[in-house]
Motif scaffolding. Structure first.
Motif, mmCIF file in Angstrom:
data_model
loop_
_atom_site.group_PDB
_atom_site.id
_atom_site.type_symbol
_atom_site.label_atom_id
_atom_site.label_comp_id
_atom_site.label_asym_id
_atom_site.label_seq_id
_atom_site.Cartn_x
_atom_site.Cartn_y
_atom_site.Cartn_z
ATOM 1 N N MET A 41 0.846 -1.173 0.000
ATOM 2 C CA MET A 41 0.000 0.000 0.000
ATOM 3 C C MET A 41 0.896 1.243 0.000
ATOM 4 S SD MET A 41 -3.044 1.038 2.707
ATOM 5 C CE MET A 41 -3.702 -0.601 2.765
ATOM 6 N N SER A 42 0.594 2.187 -0.846
ATOM 7 C CA SER A 42 1.400 3.406 -0.939
ATOM 8 C C SER A 42 1.110 4.330 0.248
ATOM 9 C CB SER A 42 1.088 4.148 -2.238
ATOM 10 O OG SER A 42 -0.198 4.741 -2.167
ATOM 11 N N SER A 43 2.009 5.289 0.469
ATOM 12 C CA SER A 43 1.822 6.263 1.542
ATOM 13 C C SER A 43 0.520 7.029 1.362
ATOM 14 C CB SER A 43 2.989 7.250 1.576
ATOM 15 O OG SER A 43 4.181 6.580 1.867
ATOM 16 N N GLU A 44 0.204 7.377 0.115
ATOM 17 C CA GLU A 44 -1.023 8.124 -0.176
ATOM 18 C C GLU A 44 -2.262 7.306 0.189
ATOM 19 O OE1 GLU A 44 1.536 7.791 -2.329
ATOM 20 O OE2 GLU A 44 2.281 9.851 -2.326
ATOM 21 N N GLU A 45 -2.241 6.005 -0.140
ATOM 22 C CA GLU A 45 -3.369 5.126 0.192
ATOM 23 C C GLU A 45 -3.534 4.995 1.712
ATOM 24 O OE1 GLU A 45 -3.633 1.932 -3.443
ATOM 25 O OE2 GLU A 45 -1.887 1.814 -2.117
ATOM 26 N N ILE A 46 -2.412 4.890 2.411
ATOM 27 C CA ILE A 46 -2.438 4.775 3.873
ATOM 28 C C ILE A 46 -3.075 6.015 4.489
ATOM 29 C CG2 ILE A 46 -0.984 4.735 5.943
ATOM 30 C CD1 ILE A 46 1.023 3.025 4.199
ATOM 31 N N VAL A 47 -2.639 7.177 4.044
ATOM 32 C CA VAL A 47 -3.150 8.429 4.603
ATOM 33 C C VAL A 47 -4.616 8.630 4.218
ATOM 34 C CG1 VAL A 47 -2.856 10.939 4.620
ATOM 35 C CG2 VAL A 47 -0.852 9.462 4.769
ATOM 36 N N ASN A 48 -5.000 8.213 3.006
ATOM 37 C CA ASN A 48 -6.415 8.280 2.609
ATOM 38 C C ASN A 48 -7.285 7.418 3.517
ATOM 39 O OD1 ASN A 48 -6.605 10.144 0.526
ATOM 40 N ND2 ASN A 48 -5.924 8.662 -0.997
ATOM 41 N N LYS A 49 -6.824 6.186 3.801
ATOM 42 C CA LYS A 49 -7.584 5.291 4.690
ATOM 43 C C LYS A 49 -7.707 5.889 6.090
ATOM 44 C CE LYS A 49 -7.329 0.622 3.040
ATOM 45 N NZ LYS A 49 -8.264 -0.252 3.584
ATOM 46 N N LEU A 50 -6.635 6.506 6.548
ATOM 47 C CA LEU A 50 -6.648 7.166 7.850
ATOM 48 C C LEU A 50 -7.713 8.262 7.861
ATOM 49 C CD1 LEU A 50 -5.233 7.492 10.623
ATOM 50 C CD2 LEU A 50 -3.675 9.093 9.504
ATOM 51 N N GLY A 51 -7.751 9.056 6.804
ATOM 52 C CA GLY A 51 -8.754 10.112 6.682
ATOM 53 C C GLY A 51 -10.166 9.564 6.627
ATOM 54 N N GLU A 52 -10.350 8.428 5.935
ATOM 55 C CA GLU A 52 -11.679 7.802 5.851
ATOM 56 C C GLU A 52 -12.140 7.315 7.220
ATOM 57 O OE1 GLU A 52 -11.379 4.663 2.957
ATOM 58 O OE2 GLU A 52 -10.935 6.067 1.319
ATOM 59 N N LYS A 53 -11.200 6.778 7.995
ATOM 60 C CA LYS A 53 -11.572 6.222 9.296
ATOM 61 C C LYS A 53 -11.853 7.315 10.329
ATOM 62 C CE LYS A 53 -10.277 3.040 12.916
ATOM 63 N NZ LYS A 53 -9.483 1.920 13.326
ATOM 64 N N TYR A 54 -11.060 8.373 10.323
ATOM 65 C CA TYR A 54 -11.172 9.382 11.377
ATOM 66 C C TYR A 54 -11.749 10.712 10.878
ATOM 67 C CZ TYR A 54 -8.396 6.145 14.168
ATOM 68 O OH TYR A 54 -7.950 5.034 14.838
ATOM 69 N N SER A 55 -11.070 11.341 9.930
ATOM 70 C CA SER A 55 -11.508 12.643 9.424
ATOM 71 C C SER A 55 -10.687 12.957 8.168
ATOM 72 C CB SER A 55 -11.281 13.707 10.506
ATOM 73 O OG SER A 55 -11.778 14.951 10.100
ATOM 74 N N PRO A 56 -11.333 13.419 7.083
ATOM 75 C CA PRO A 56 -10.624 13.650 5.817
ATOM 76 C C PRO A 56 -9.512 14.697 5.947
ATOM 77 C CG PRO A 56 -13.008 13.864 5.538
ATOM 78 C CD PRO A 56 -12.751 13.732 6.997
ATOM 79 N N LEU A 57 -8.457 14.477 5.171
ATOM 80 C CA LEU A 57 -7.331 15.403 5.139
ATOM 81 C C LEU A 57 -7.193 15.983 3.740
ATOM 82 C CD1 LEU A 57 -4.670 13.276 7.074
ATOM 83 C CD2 LEU A 57 -6.078 15.136 7.987
ATOM 84 N N SER A 58 -6.876 17.266 3.660
ATOM 85 C CA SER A 58 -6.652 17.911 2.368
ATOM 86 C C SER A 58 -5.399 17.331 1.714
ATOM 87 C CB SER A 58 -6.469 19.416 2.557
ATOM 88 O OG SER A 58 -5.242 19.670 3.236
ATOM 89 N N GLY A 59 -5.273 17.549 0.422
ATOM 90 C CA GLY A 59 -4.095 17.059 -0.304
ATOM 91 C C GLY A 59 -2.807 17.616 0.257
ATOM 92 N N GLU A 60 -2.798 18.915 0.568
ATOM 93 C CA GLU A 60 -1.589 19.539 1.125
ATOM 94 C C GLU A 60 -1.244 18.938 2.480
ATOM 95 O OE1 GLU A 60 0.174 23.847 2.598
ATOM 96 O OE2 GLU A 60 -1.830 23.779 1.692
ATOM 97 N N CYS A 61 -2.254 18.736 3.314
ATOM 98 C CA CYS A 61 -2.034 18.137 4.637
ATOM 99 C C CYS A 61 -1.500 16.709 4.495
ATOM 100 C CB CYS A 61 -3.329 18.155 5.438
ATOM 101 S SG CYS A 61 -3.166 17.440 7.089
ATOM 102 N N GLN A 62 -2.071 15.950 3.572
ATOM 103 C CA GLN A 62 -1.603 14.578 3.347
ATOM 104 C C GLN A 62 -0.119 14.577 2.965
ATOM 105 O OE1 GLN A 62 -4.003 12.289 0.643
ATOM 106 N NE2 GLN A 62 -5.908 12.884 1.640
ATOM 107 N N ARG A 63 0.262 15.466 2.051
ATOM 108 C CA ARG A 63 1.671 15.523 1.618
ATOM 109 C C ARG A 63 2.590 15.894 2.782
ATOM 110 N NH1 ARG A 63 -1.138 17.348 -2.754
ATOM 111 N NH2 ARG A 63 -0.957 19.557 -2.211
ATOM 112 N N ASP A 64 2.159 16.869 3.599
ATOM 113 C CA ASP A 64 2.970 17.261 4.764
ATOM 114 C C ASP A 64 3.103 16.098 5.744
ATOM 115 O OD1 ASP A 64 3.485 19.793 3.886
ATOM 116 O OD2 ASP A 64 2.175 20.821 5.329
#
Length: 193
Positions: free
Chosen positions: A1-24
């Motif tokens: 699983m890529s870093s982007e997919e991991i962070v997307n799943k995290l956002g789905e489970k708890y609270s969505p993150l913007s693209g800039e926040c995900q990259r940071d």
């Protein structure tokens, strides 16, 4: 699983993150493999690290009067840290051990603080993580105070049906506040039914 997919799943489970926040966030975490039995925090140690578990599981435990007492389990998609040390900058009152070979994202308190200051969506995500953790710990405490040993075991199984395949029975017994012998009796009784 890529870093982007991991962070997307995290956002789905708890609270969505913007693209800039995900990259940071991606630029601030370490991707680690931790071996079964590895203790990442010891009693009395200061720890400013938290772990998002991608695969595997961990537990926090105390040693009291020579007894090992588990008080928190974390599995895939959940966080583990020494809460007292991480949030209050105090020595850890407990140990944190990985019970299975695990893959985690490791990040520091400074990362949480700087990303929360920069991104309100990250601050919201952390708030939801902390709230879920507190509610889980409160539910466990209520169960220990008000439910029978068998009810506590059944409640744990309803939340985590695979737990007996992943955690040693000694850890499960101490987590629900009973002896290993009592847990064995409950399990044997369930098998006979």
């Amino acid at each position: 699983m890529s870093s982007e997919e991991i962070v997307n799943k995290l956002g789905e489970k708890y609270s969505p993150l913007s693209g800039e926040c995900q990259r940071d966030f991606i630029s601030h975490f370490n991707y680690l493999k931790i071996r079964k039995g590895e203790v990442v925090v010891r009693e009395g140690q200061y720890s400013d690290k938290a772990y998002l578990i991608l695969a595997g599981c961990s537990r926090a435990y105390y040693i009291k009067d020579g007894k090992d007492i588990s008080d928190w389990f974390a599995f895939e998609g959940e966080f583990m840290s020494s809460i007292v040390s991480f949030f209050q900058h105090e020595p850890s009152p407990h140990y944190v051990e990985f019970v299975e070979d695990s893959t985690v994202l490791e990040f520091t308190r400074d990362t949480i603080d700087s990303l929360s200051e920069k991104h309100h969506d990250f601050e919201r995500l952390i708030s939801k993580v902390v709230t879920q953790t507190m509610l889980g710990l409160r539910e466990r405490l209520s169960s220990i105070l008000f439910n029978s040993a068998e009810e506590r075991y059944n409640q744990l199984l309803s939340i985590r049906p695979d737990i007996t395949n992943r955690m040693p029975l000694t850890h499960i017994a101490s987590y629900i506040g009973i002896t290993l012998e009592t847990l064995s009796r409950i399990r044997n009784h369930k098998k006979r039914i």
